[in-house]
Design a protein around this motif. Structure first.
Motif, mmCIF file in Angstrom:
data_model
loop_
_atom_site.group_PDB
_atom_site.id
_atom_site.type_symbol
_atom_site.label_atom_id
_atom_site.label_comp_id
_atom_site.label_asym_id
_atom_site.label_seq_id
_atom_site.Cartn_x
_atom_site.Cartn_y
_atom_site.Cartn_z
ATOM 1 N N GLY A 129 19.779 -9.198 118.175
ATOM 2 C CA GLY A 129 18.515 -9.938 118.624
ATOM 3 C C GLY A 129 18.257 -9.683 119.985
ATOM 4 O O GLY A 129 18.848 -8.933 120.760
ATOM 5 N N GLU A 130 17.219 -10.237 120.328
ATOM 6 C CA GLU A 130 16.766 -10.394 121.940
ATOM 7 C C GLU A 130 18.023 -10.998 122.871
ATOM 8 O O GLU A 130 18.915 -11.890 122.178
ATOM 9 C CB GLU A 130 15.541 -11.242 122.287
ATOM 10 C CG GLU A 130 14.479 -10.570 121.744
ATOM 11 C CD GLU A 130 13.228 -11.195 122.067
ATOM 12 O OE1 GLU A 130 13.115 -12.319 122.551
ATOM 13 O OE2 GLU A 130 11.819 -10.711 121.554
ATOM 14 N N ASP A 140 19.412 -11.059 114.619
ATOM 15 C CA ASP A 140 19.767 -12.233 114.851
ATOM 16 C C ASP A 140 21.201 -12.336 115.320
ATOM 17 O O ASP A 140 21.656 -13.155 115.474
ATOM 18 C CB ASP A 140 19.574 -13.061 113.438
ATOM 19 C CG ASP A 140 20.603 -12.539 112.573
ATOM 20 O OD1 ASP A 140 21.171 -11.414 112.776
ATOM 21 O OD2 ASP A 140 20.409 -13.161 111.339
ATOM 22 N N ILE A 141 21.698 -11.163 115.668
ATOM 23 C CA ILE A 141 22.967 -10.755 116.125
ATOM 24 C C ILE A 141 22.982 -11.035 117.753
ATOM 25 O O ILE A 141 22.288 -10.095 118.170
ATOM 26 C CB ILE A 141 24.001 -9.823 115.794
ATOM 27 C CG1 ILE A 141 23.849 -9.767 114.026
ATOM 28 C CG2 ILE A 141 25.318 -9.483 116.356
ATOM 29 C CD1 ILE A 141 24.585 -8.465 113.627
ATOM 30 N N PRO A 142 23.798 -11.809 118.547
ATOM 31 C CA PRO A 142 23.611 -11.793 119.943
ATOM 32 C C PRO A 142 24.218 -10.681 120.504
ATOM 33 O O PRO A 142 25.395 -10.126 120.137
ATOM 34 C CB PRO A 142 24.329 -13.258 120.282
ATOM 35 C CG PRO A 142 24.505 -13.885 119.097
ATOM 36 C CD PRO A 142 24.594 -12.896 118.033
ATOM 37 N N PRO A 143 23.706 -9.825 121.510
ATOM 38 C CA PRO A 143 24.225 -8.549 122.095
ATOM 39 C C PRO A 143 25.444 -8.941 122.849
ATOM 40 O O PRO A 143 26.571 -8.064 122.715
ATOM 41 C CB PRO A 143 23.189 -8.316 123.029
ATOM 42 C CG PRO A 143 21.956 -9.016 122.700
ATOM 43 C CD PRO A 143 22.277 -10.199 122.161
ATOM 44 N N ARG A 144 25.677 -10.215 123.115
ATOM 45 C CA ARG A 144 27.137 -10.509 123.632
ATOM 46 C C ARG A 144 28.115 -10.439 122.565
ATOM 47 O O ARG A 144 29.374 -10.146 122.772
ATOM 48 C CB ARG A 144 27.154 -11.700 124.498
ATOM 49 C CG ARG A 144 26.337 -11.851 125.874
ATOM 50 C CD ARG A 144 26.928 -11.021 126.715
ATOM 51 N NE ARG A 144 25.992 -10.758 127.907
ATOM 52 C CZ ARG A 144 26.250 -11.295 129.071
ATOM 53 N NH1 ARG A 144 27.218 -12.164 129.232
ATOM 54 N NH2 ARG A 144 25.228 -11.237 130.310
ATOM 55 N N PRO A 177 20.052 -5.913 124.723
ATOM 56 C CA PRO A 177 20.263 -5.199 123.429
ATOM 57 C C PRO A 177 20.246 -3.735 123.733
ATOM 58 O O PRO A 177 21.088 -2.944 123.130
ATOM 59 C CB PRO A 177 19.418 -5.520 122.364
ATOM 60 C CG PRO A 177 18.553 -6.903 122.812
ATOM 61 C CD PRO A 177 18.580 -6.857 124.320
ATOM 62 N N LEU A 178 19.250 -3.222 124.515
ATOM 63 C CA LEU A 178 19.282 -1.789 124.727
ATOM 64 C C LEU A 178 20.574 -1.444 125.607
ATOM 65 O O LEU A 178 21.040 -0.286 125.310
ATOM 66 C CB LEU A 178 17.969 -1.475 125.670
ATOM 67 C CG LEU A 178 16.633 -1.418 124.711
ATOM 68 C CD1 LEU A 178 15.597 -1.039 125.758
ATOM 69 C CD2 LEU A 178 16.658 -0.578 123.536
ATOM 70 N N MET A 179 20.891 -1.975 126.601
ATOM 71 C CA MET A 179 21.967 -1.845 127.449
ATOM 72 C C MET A 179 23.483 -1.826 126.414
ATOM 73 O O MET A 179 24.031 -0.807 126.703
ATOM 74 C CB MET A 179 22.124 -2.976 128.472
ATOM 75 C CG MET A 179 23.504 -2.791 129.307
ATOM 76 S SD MET A 179 23.836 -4.355 130.427
ATOM 77 C CE MET A 179 24.737 -5.323 128.965
ATOM 78 N N VAL A 180 23.355 -2.785 125.781
ATOM 79 C CA VAL A 180 24.866 -2.901 124.449
ATOM 80 C C VAL A 180 24.681 -1.493 123.865
ATOM 81 O O VAL A 180 25.629 -0.935 123.546
ATOM 82 C CB VAL A 180 24.625 -4.098 123.854
ATOM 83 C CG1 VAL A 180 25.947 -4.131 122.951
ATOM 84 C CG2 VAL A 180 24.670 -5.308 124.905
#
Length: 563
Positions: A492-493, A447-451, A501-504
């Motif tokens: 999260g997505e 639930d945590i935004p990748p940004r 998320p994979l990139m981050v």
């Protein structure tokens, strides 16, 4: 016929694609956007080549010596020699491709002074060389594509390498429009994906050149080198949270840096370095501005900025040779440089470190090559202005030559070799897509935004790896990053793509490699300035830092002798 995959369509990627096609290879060029939107378009100052048309008895050998000196002993001498020897031929080839260079009164390609070089050897096109060269190279790629030698696939980004028993045979790419994953295999893959701007955010580089492809390679075992060597360009300006470059061409044409000491103008570079003054190498100019503002507290209006003065130049010099600088000041700063001084301060501009490659641009993984800013080559601890455009073009050529010559049999032999190779590639590609899809699915419950995680990463990196660093700063940065890595397990997505998320996650580990590299180099050398180790230590550190990632998520930093 070799199948060559090129990822990235800046100077290095286009150069690699053209060279591979000219050598008879079948080329697939994958990129996220049209070439007109690549970071290479932003190159402003020029491209170095010892053309010797100014009566200064310049030579490729002197170009080589200046490059090695600026790199503070960390550049591959053989590779640099090959690049500087090839530079005049590259200018000739670019002219033949239609690149428009500024010309002198005799019709020769015009040259200007650039930092760290005592001879005029920087060819330019007003102050927009990137646009001109990219136009010439992209037109040639389109011509070769029309002939069927190059296949261009836009809106694709690298998500994962396809590796067969330690050999890179391709990559898994995501279509940025549909989100679909596609596997593409070949005999060799060349990464030409630019610098690591994304882990800092506020740089002069393009937001599209975020370093995610380098991070992908690192997480899959590809070694990085000299990650601590980050060039702060001396003259940048703040525009809506983004650093914008005031080209070194402004100082090459005679621009002067100063601040006020009392009521008097103080031209500090000219006092401290009387021989070259404002045209000292970038690391020295940036450090000097930092000292003026942060240690002497003599920044303009008590701010971290000094003035760049080009007001005394002629109208022709300002509006022709410095046209882009002039327009930038008017449009973004609401400032007329013909009458007013330009407030500047150093900003992150270029990454000397990147994927560890040999003279032929092969990485530590067989079958994988890298060129341009994503590779650690040519620049050592500090880059000369004008050498990035040259290094990208020449590096793309060298990588393509090595990749085409590479015969990737993948350990197979016998009459059915080709058929078996294709079969194995399909199996490896399918397995990598399944693996990638599983990794994407693992974030579905987060639930945590990748940004949010990326924003925190950038804060840590900017706090820890400024113009000057210390063990305290770096250790604290590593501690904060370890905490963030635990937090990131609940990402999260992504909003922009399922792969975000994979990139981050990959970029977190790459950021840690930078911090660890800077911590382990306990000296000051080039762009790496340690407050707690202010002297250069050739006895222990005239070596390349190499960062290795292991499957247990540990990162190891070692030192290797310069080749």
């Amino acid at each position: 016929m070799a199948d060559i995959i090129v990822v990235g369509n800046g100077l290095a990627g286009l150069s690699a694609s053209i060279t591979a096609a000219e050598l008879g290879a079948k080329v697939i060029l994958l990129c996220q956007n049209p070439p007109e939107r690549s970071q290479s378009v932003m190159a402003a100052g020029g491209i170095n080549a010892a053309l010797n048309t100014k009566g200064q008895e310049d030579s490729p050998l002197q170009h080589y010596e200046d490059t090695i000196k600026s790199g503070c002993g960390l550049a591959n001498s053989d590779a640099v020699k090959d690049m500087t020897d090839a530079a005049p031929k590259i200018i000739k080839k670019l002219s033949q491709l239609g690149v428009i260079f500024s010309r002198d009164d005799k019709g020769n390609v015009n040259l200007r002074y650039f930092g760290g070089q005592k001879k005029m050897r920087t060819a330019f096109s007003k102050s927009g060389i990137g646009k001109q060269i990219m136009c010439g190279l992209s037109q040639e790629v389109r011509r070769l594509a029309a002939k069927g030698n190059i296949t261009v696939k836009e809106n694709y980004k690298l998500v994962s390498l396809i590796v067969d028993e330690g050999i890179c045979i391709g990559g898994v790419f995501q279509d940025n429009i549909t989100g679909k994953l596609t596997a593409i295999t070949g005999d060799a893959l060349i990464l030409a994906t630019g610098g690591m701007n994304g882990i800092f955010g506020n740089t002069t580089g393009s937001l599209l050149s975020n370093g995610s492809a380098t991070a992908v390679a690192f997480r899959q075992g590809v070694k990085l080198a000299n990650c601590e060597m980050i060039q702060y360009h001396p003259t940048t300006v703040e525009v809506n949270g983004k650093r914008m470059l005031i080209s070194e061409a402004a100082r090459g044409e005679g621009g002067r840096l100063f601040t006020y000491r009392g009521k008097e103008k103080w031209y500090f570079m000219e006092e401290w370095f009387p021989e070259q003054g404002n045209l000292m190498p970038r690391d020295i100019v940036s450090k000097s501005i930092y000292q003026v503002c942060n240690k002497l507290k003599l920044g303009i209006s008590q701010k971290n900025q000094v003035y760049l003065d080009i007001s005394f130049l002629t109208e022709k010099e300002k509006k022709t040779a410095l046209k882009e600088v002039y327009q930038l000041c008017q449009v973004y700063l609401n400032l007329d440089p013909a009458k007013e001084y330009i407030p500047v301060y150093p900003g992150i501009h270029y990454f000397m470190g990147g994927i560890y490659v040999d003279k032929g641009h092969q990485s530590s993984m067989e079958g994988l090559y890298a060129a341009g800013e994503c590779a650690c080559q040519y620049h050592g601890a500090n880059r000369l202005g004008g050498n990035s455009t040259l290094g990208a073009i020449y590096g793309g050529m060298a990588a393509a030559q090595s990749a085409v010559a590479y015969e990737n049999s993948e350990g197979l032999s016998g009459e059915n070799n080709e058929a078996e190779k294709i079969k194995r590639r399909l199996v490896c590609a399918e397995n990598e897509i399944i693996k990638t899809e599983a990794a994407i699915a693992s974030y579905a419950i987060g639930d945590i935004p990748p940004r949010e995680v990326l924003k925190d990463l950038r804060a840590i990196m900017n706090d820890s790896m400024g113009i000057e660093r210390s063990e305290e700063q770096l250790t604290d940065g590593i501690r904060r990053l370890n905490v963030l890595m635990v937090k990131s397990k609940n990402m999260g997505e992504g909003v922009l793509a399922e792969t975000e998320p994979l990139m981050v996650e990959n970029m977190l580990f790459m950021g840690k490699a930078l911090l660890l590299s800077a911590l382990e180099r306990k000296e000051t050398r080039g762009a790496h300035i340690r407050r707690d180790y202010p002297k250069r230590d050739d006895e222990h550190f005239k070596k390349i830092t190499v960062a290795s990632y292991y499957s247990d998520e540990t990162i190891d930093i070692t030192f290797k002798e310069v080749q």
